[in-house]
Write a protein that holds these residues in place. Structure first.
Motif, PDB file in Angstrom:
ATOM      1  N   ARG A 272       0.930  -1.439   0.041  1.00  0.00           N
ATOM      2  CA  ARG A 272      -0.506  -0.172  -0.535  1.00  0.00           C
ATOM      3  C   ARG A 272       0.571   0.961  -0.124  1.00  0.00           C
ATOM      4  O   ARG A 272       0.560   2.490   0.577  1.00  0.00           O
ATOM      5  CB  ARG A 272      -0.818   0.106   1.324  1.00  0.00           C
ATOM      6  N   LYS A 273       2.361   1.374  -0.740  1.00  0.00           N
ATOM      7  CA  LYS A 273       2.906   2.618  -0.181  1.00  0.00           C
ATOM      8  C   LYS A 273       2.292   2.889  -1.844  1.00  0.00           C
ATOM      9  O   LYS A 273       2.150   2.672  -2.696  1.00  0.00           O
ATOM     10  CB  LYS A 273       4.700   2.258  -0.262  1.00  0.00           C
ATOM     11  N   CYS A 274       3.027   4.976  -1.043  1.00  0.00           N
ATOM     12  CA  CYS A 274       2.467   5.438  -2.223  1.00  0.00           C
ATOM     13  C   CYS A 274       3.969   5.297  -3.390  1.00  0.00           C
ATOM     14  O   CYS A 274       5.307   5.560  -2.895  1.00  0.00           O
ATOM     15  CB  CYS A 274       2.199   6.997  -1.524  1.00  0.00           C
ATOM     16  N   CYS A 277       5.783   9.103  -2.363  1.00  0.00           N
ATOM     17  CA  CYS A 277       6.116   9.848  -0.815  1.00  0.00           C
ATOM     18  C   CYS A 277       6.742   8.859  -0.307  1.00  0.00           C
ATOM     19  O   CYS A 277       7.995   8.752   0.839  1.00  0.00           O
ATOM     20  CB  CYS A 277       5.101  10.727   0.404  1.00  0.00           C
ATOM     21  N   ARG A 281       0.097   4.308   1.995  1.00  0.00           N
ATOM     22  CA  ARG A 281      -1.060   5.437   1.583  1.00  0.00           C
ATOM     23  C   ARG A 281      -1.793   5.662   2.700  1.00  0.00           C
ATOM     24  O   ARG A 281      -2.410   5.085   3.216  1.00  0.00           O
ATOM     25  CB  ARG A 281      -1.233   4.940   0.533  1.00  0.00           C
ATOM     26  N   SER A 284      -6.399   8.098   0.137  1.00  0.00           N
ATOM     27  CA  SER A 284      -6.040   7.037  -1.146  1.00  0.00           C
ATOM     28  C   SER A 284      -6.953   7.562  -2.096  1.00  0.00           C
ATOM     29  O   SER A 284      -8.340   8.470  -1.682  1.00  0.00           O
ATOM     30  CB  SER A 284      -6.404   5.832  -1.352  1.00  0.00           C
ATOM     31  N   PHE A 293      -2.059   6.717  -5.496  1.00  0.00           N
ATOM     32  CA  PHE A 293      -2.078   8.030  -4.388  1.00  0.00           C
ATOM     33  C   PHE A 293      -2.644   8.504  -3.610  1.00  0.00           C
ATOM     34  O   PHE A 293      -3.164   8.141  -3.524  1.00  0.00           O
ATOM     35  CB  PHE A 293      -1.381   9.199  -5.358  1.00  0.00           C
ATOM     36  N   CYS A 294      -1.600   8.620  -2.715  1.00  0.00           N
ATOM     37  CA  CYS A 294      -2.292   9.656  -1.564  1.00  0.00           C
ATOM     38  C   CYS A 294      -2.419  10.602  -1.893  1.00  0.00           C
ATOM     39  O   CYS A 294      -2.904  11.766  -3.428  1.00  0.00           O
ATOM     40  CB  CYS A 294      -1.266  10.477  -0.148  1.00  0.00           C
ATOM     41  N   TRP A 295      -3.995  10.923  -1.765  1.00  0.00           N
ATOM     42  CA  TRP A 295      -4.179  11.961  -2.590  1.00  0.00           C
ATOM     43  C   TRP A 295      -3.213  13.633  -2.261  1.00  0.00           C
ATOM     44  O   TRP A 295      -2.956  14.491  -3.230  1.00  0.00           O
ATOM     45  CB  TRP A 295      -5.691  12.530  -1.919  1.00  0.00           C
ATOM     46  N   CYS A 297      -0.355  13.518  -2.330  1.00  0.00           N
ATOM     47  CA  CYS A 297       0.813  13.836  -2.907  1.00  0.00           C
ATOM     48  C   CYS A 297       0.610  13.892  -4.661  1.00  0.00           C
ATOM     49  O   CYS A 297       0.734  14.507  -5.571  1.00  0.00           O
ATOM     50  CB  CYS A 297       1.145  12.496  -3.056  1.00  0.00           C
ATOM     51  N   ILE A 298      -0.115  13.781  -5.152  1.00  0.00           N
ATOM     52  CA  ILE A 298      -1.237  13.470  -6.767  1.00  0.00           C
ATOM     53  C   ILE A 298      -1.314  15.179  -6.692  1.00  0.00           C
ATOM     54  O   ILE A 298      -0.783  15.123  -8.244  1.00  0.00           O
ATOM     55  CB  ILE A 298      -1.673  12.298  -6.677  1.00  0.00           C
TER      56      ILE A 298
END
Length: 326
Positions: A272-274, A277, A281, A284, A293-295, A297-298
């Motif tokens: 579950r890693k983004c 970063c 995550r 999500s 992705f993390c929200w 981050c993306i």
């Protein structure tokens, strides 16, 4: 004796044309931008997007300082890549010689350090006394107007593309002899258009100031226009934050998922890693191309580059989908 002879020889060189100075500055901007992009790419791979978003202004400052120190700062005859491309040299007008070490250092620091400080500490202006805060809040606009006035003068008739060089008396010369059979291009029209634009901005600012004085601070329309929200958060609260937001969150405390991360096995949590970063995550989100992705981050990535960081497909932030069970 050698410095005197070199100074007398520099006097024989004609002044650089406006076209040469413009091209040199354009190429320097391109090279600084490329250096910054390459640095950001490496740091993003090593430290992640979240770290880069927090220190983006320092990265930009470092790219400028490194570029100009390795060119202008290293020696009198070391040119920037733009100056080397157009074959022009800097010359101190008052002393009629190449700029000294102190002048070269000033040419590096004055255009970079003040703008960095204003950008980095602009959020803390509200902590200052009202008069000082008002001055600092308007300072970027004042500097922008000064830069445009200087540019308009340069386009009409002049040799100083940069206001810092105008203040310090740094001109450009070229060893390329003038061609009496050709006439250099004229940029006077651009200068006139800039002056028209500045005049319009001045008139608009004066009208706005007059309207504010006549309406008063208690005007309901002004109050309503300031009462704006982004994702249920008041804009004034966002602007008055003294520190950059920290998006690093504990996945077990993520309120935007129905999953209980504490009950997931280690292998599942590793998956579950983004990709941005490199952390587990949270908040999500999935793109149109199906990557998660993390929200934050993306969104931060998409504001800089509107493409998926994995497959390079076009990225539309308005079509991001939040997901709660993956």
């Amino acid at each position: 004796m050698s410095s005197t002879s070199s100074s007398s020889k520099s006097l024989a060189f004609p002044s650089a044309t406006q076209a040469q100075i413009i091209r040199a500055n354009q190429r320097d901007i391109i090279h600084v931008s490329e250096l910054r992009e390459q640095t950001e790419s490496v740091l993003r791979t090593w430290l992640g997007t979240r770290w880069l978003n927090r220190w983006d202004k320092e990265v930009e400052l470092s790219a400028k300082l490194v570029y100009y120190w390795l060119t202008t700062g290293r020696g009198m005859l070391v040119l920037t890549l733009g100056e080397e491309y157009t074959d022009i040299w800097q010359r101190s007008k008052g002393a009629r010689r190449l700029p000294s070490r102190s002048l070269r250092l000033a040419l590096i620091l004055l255009p970079t350090i003040p703008s960095y400080l204003l950008a980095r500490f602009s959020q803390r202006i509200s902590d200052l006394p009202a008069r000082a805060a008002n001055i600092l809040r308007n300072l970027p606009t004042i500097l922008e107007v000064i830069s445009e006035v200087n540019l308009a003068i340069f386009y009409i008739r002049g040799a100083y593309y940069d206001p810092i060089k105008r203040i310090m008396g740094i001109q450009h010369i070229t060893p390329t002899p003038e061609d009496p059979n050709s006439q250099p291009p004229s940029y006077s029209l651009l200068g006139i258009l800039l002056l028209v634009r500045l005049t319009y901005r001045l008139i608009t600012a004066l009208k706005s100031l007059k309207a504010e004085e006549s309406n008063g601070p208690s005007n309901q329309q002004n109050a309503a226009s300031k009462n704006m929200y982004i994702d249920t958060v008041n804009v004034s609260k966002i602007l008055n934050k003294t520190e950059a937001p920290d998006y690093v969150k504990d996945a077990e405390k993520d309120a935007y998922t129905i999953l209980d991360a504490a009950r997931l096995d280690r292998q599942t949590r590793e998956g579950r890693k983004c990709p941005l970063c490199l952390e587990e995550r949270t908040e999500s989100a999935v793109t149109e191309c199906g990557h998660m992705f993390c929200w934050p981050c993306i969104v931060d990535w998409g504001r800089e580059k509107p493409e998926c960081p994995l497959c390079r497909q076009a990225l539309d932030l308005t079509k991001l989908l939040p997901i709660y069970n993956l």
